[in-house]
Motif scaffolding. Structure first.
Motif, PDB file in Angstrom:
ATOM      1  N   THR A 161      20.358 -21.937 -43.451  1.00 30.35           N
ATOM      2  CA  THR A 161      21.034 -21.486 -42.240  1.00 30.35           C
ATOM      3  C   THR A 161      20.079 -21.362 -41.055  1.00 30.35           C
ATOM      4  O   THR A 161      20.523 -21.033 -39.949  1.00 30.35           O
ATOM      5  CB  THR A 161      21.733 -20.136 -42.492  1.00 30.35           C
ATOM      6  OG1 THR A 161      20.863 -19.270 -43.231  1.00 30.35           O
ATOM      7  CG2 THR A 161      23.028 -20.330 -43.261  1.00 30.35           C
ATOM      8  N   THR A 171      24.261 -25.260 -39.817  1.00 30.57           N
ATOM      9  CA  THR A 171      25.210 -24.294 -39.246  1.00 30.57           C
ATOM     10  C   THR A 171      26.278 -25.003 -38.416  1.00 30.57           C
ATOM     11  O   THR A 171      27.441 -24.591 -38.420  1.00 30.57           O
ATOM     12  CB  THR A 171      24.478 -23.250 -38.383  1.00 30.57           C
ATOM     13  OG1 THR A 171      23.756 -23.890 -37.328  1.00 30.57           O
ATOM     14  CG2 THR A 171      23.506 -22.439 -39.237  1.00 30.57           C
ATOM     15  N   SER A 194      28.139 -21.514 -34.961  1.00 31.58           N
ATOM     16  CA  SER A 194      26.909 -22.158 -35.431  1.00 31.58           C
ATOM     17  C   SER A 194      25.658 -21.523 -34.842  1.00 31.58           C
ATOM     18  O   SER A 194      24.711 -21.205 -35.574  1.00 31.58           O
ATOM     19  CB  SER A 194      26.947 -23.646 -35.093  1.00 31.58           C
ATOM     20  OG  SER A 194      27.103 -23.843 -33.705  1.00 31.58           O
TER      21      SER A 194
END
Length: 268
Positions: free
Chosen positions: A137, A143, A206
């Motif tokens: 991540t 993301t 994101s």
């Protein structure tokens, strides 16, 4: 946390702090440099870990005194179900499994930040791998891919709830509803605002997750550059605080997904 600047097989050790940071922020690529293999494989492995844990919990579930694993799974499901009940008022057999998957999987991806900075990169040097980022991540590509999947789910839920024609009609008639000739003039404005809303969902999901996890990863790397006693003094408290960040970011990603899907099935 440990900082080992040992010489890797066939590779010189980082000469200074700048090279050390750059080394730890370099992905393991495929030959063409188009795919971050570390992000892909760690995400896939953690996805299998999630499925395995919940499968074992389902096999060992009992109506009597639950074990620790069952208690943990039930706690997670209760948190997710409470979020769904508060935000999603339509009926869907998909929303609960989707929300649980997002919450647990994103938490596992984030939790890779708790591993010592040099642990996995050092271990993989023995098999010829010299670059590795262990927090998927903290990769903006990952993301964005997850957020894009959520946006696709939003569109799919909206089409299922309103029909393809109803969804297309809403693109040109909301949020500014009009009658008569005004519909024609407001249609481009409505469509533009609908696209802006979808893009905003994509970016907000994101970049929020990426920004928090990238910052956390970078702080752990900077702490690893300090003397061992300073690493323990600063690394311990930061790791404890980071538990909150890791959990909160997983929950926020899941909760926003549920909210966006709830808005998608509502008629405007």
């Amino acid at each position: 946390m440990t900082i080992e600047h040992a010489v890797e097989a066939g590779h010189a050790a980082p000469a200074n702090s700048t090279e050390y940071i750059a080394h730890h922020l370099t992905h393991l690529h495929n030959e063409a440099g188009t795919i971050n293999l570390d992000t892909f494989w760690i995400s896939a492995i953690l996805g299998l870990v999630f499925l395995g844990i919940f499968y074992m919990a389902s096999r060992k579930a009992t109506a009597g005194v639950p074990g620790r694993l069952q208690n943990f799974v039930e706690m997670v499901m209760e948190i997710v179900n409470d979020t769904i009940k508060g935000a999603f008022h339509a009926k869907s057999a998909v929303i609960a499994p989707l929300a649980i998957t997002i919450f647990v999987w994103v938490w596992l991806l984030n939790a890779m930040d708790f591993l010592p900075v040099d642990l996995l990169p050092k271990l993989l040097t023995y098999v010829g791998v010299h670059n590795l980022r262990v927090v998927p991540t903290a990769d903006v590509n990952h993301t964005f891919a997850m957020s894009f999947s959520v946006v696709l789910c939003v569109i799919a839920f909206s089409i299922k709830a309103k029909g393809l024609g109803g969804w297309i009609k809403e693109l040109f008639t909301a949020p500014f509803h009009a009658h008569g000739i005004a519909v024609v003039f407001l249609a481009p404005v409505n469509f533009l605002l609908q696209m802006v809303e979808l893009v905003a969902k994509l970016i907000s999901l994101s970049l929020r997750l990426f920004g928090n996890m990238y910052a956390g990863e970078l702080i752990f790397i900077l702490i690893a550059l300090l003397p061992w006693w300073a690493q323990w003094m600063l690394g311990g408290p930061w790791a404890i605080f980071h538990i909150l960040i890791v959990t909160l970011q997983a929950f926020v990603f899941m909760a926003l997904t549920v909210v966006y899907l709830s808005l998608a099935v509502e008629k405007h």
